[in-house]
Motif scaffolding. Structure first.
Motif, PDB file in Angstrom:
ATOM      1  N   ALA A   1      -2.135  -3.839   2.155  1.00 18.80           N
ATOM      2  CA  ALA A   1      -1.748  -5.246   1.984  1.00 18.80           C
ATOM      3  C   ALA A   1      -0.238  -5.412   2.096  1.00 18.80           C
ATOM      4  CB  ALA A   1      -2.248  -5.769   0.645  1.00 18.80           C
TER       5      ALA A   1
ATOM      6  N   ASP B   1      -2.422 -14.301  -2.679  1.00 21.34           N
ATOM      7  CA  ASP B   1      -1.558 -13.382  -1.936  1.00 21.34           C
ATOM      8  C   ASP B   1      -0.140 -13.401  -2.481  1.00 21.34           C
ATOM      9  OD1 ASP B   1      -0.752 -11.779   0.508  1.00 21.34           O
ATOM     10  OD2 ASP B   1       0.428 -13.600   0.831  1.00 21.34           O
TER      11      ASP B   1
ATOM     12  N   LEU C   1      -5.890  -8.904   0.860  1.00 22.26           N
ATOM     13  CA  LEU C   1      -6.033  -8.033   2.022  1.00 22.26           C
ATOM     14  C   LEU C   1      -6.813  -8.740   3.134  1.00 22.26           C
ATOM     15  CD1 LEU C   1      -5.483  -5.276   3.266  1.00 22.26           C
ATOM     16  CD2 LEU C   1      -7.595  -4.452   2.195  1.00 22.26           C
TER      17      LEU C   1
END
Length: 206
Positions: free
Chosen positions: A192, A128, A156
């Motif tokens: 996201a 991430d 996500l």
């Protein structure tokens, strides 16, 4: 390319996304280092410093080599680059990716940012961070950005779960800012970004 943990669960290869970030950083001219980024209060040079520090921290977290690099809260100081950052950042990104190719990195407990985490969670956080900060860097420096598809889907999933966590810290002092609502049919990257607290439409100030 995915490998498997000892339990048989597939793990994510961080290498493709790490290489994307390294290429973006390589193309940053010195005259852009003071430019603003989508990260509040961070100029490009600070974002590059943060990327260097997080790559080092998650490399060591994957090794279970716990100490100053994994114990430091990233919000405690404003990150910055050193004189050798153009060599250091791609090196630690490569090392990060290599460490997390070992299925053992995804097992047991580790630590990053001073927080104890299960191995799979630490790996998801690393993906991430690389994905979202890759976008930050690309947008701040006017570069095109096409993230690694596997890293995007991993991020996500992680961000969706984080957004639903009643204990989420939206103050800006943690990993996230307040969720930015985007259309349900928006591209995966925009979804996201919104879940991470970013406005997908952010542009550099004129």
């Amino acid at each position: 390319m995915a490998s498997e943990t000892t339990a048989g669960d597939p793990v994510l290869d961080l290498g493709p996304q790490a290489r994307i970030v390294a290429r973006l950083a390589e193309r940053v001219p010195d005259e852009r280092l003071a430019d603003p980024t989508p990260c509040p209060d961070l100029a490009v040079r600070n974002l590059l410093g943060h990327l260097t520090h997080l790559a080092t921290a998650f490399r060591d977290a994957g090794r279970k080599d716990l100490g100053p690099t994994t114990d430091t809260n990233p919000g405690a100081v404003t990150p910055d680059i050193g004189p050798g950052w153009r060599e250091e950042l791609p090196r630690v990104l490569d090392e990060l990716a290599e460490v997390w190719r070992d299925p053992e990195a995804w097992t047991g407990m580790t630590r990053a940012g001073g927080v104890d985490l299960p191995g799979p969670v630490a790996g998801a956080v690393a993906a991430d961070e690389l994905l979202i900060h890759g976008w930050d860097l690309a947008r701040a420096t006017g570069q095109e950005y096409t993230p690694d598809e596997a890293a995007l889907r991993s991020a996500l999933t992680f961000l969706t779960a984080a957004a639903e966590d009643p204990g989420r810290d939206d103050s800006g002092g943690g990993l996230f800012g307040p969720v930015v609502r985007v259309p349900a049919d928006a591209p995966l990257l925009d979804r996201a970004l919104g879940l991470s607290g970013r406005d997908p439409g952010w542009t550099r100030p004129a």
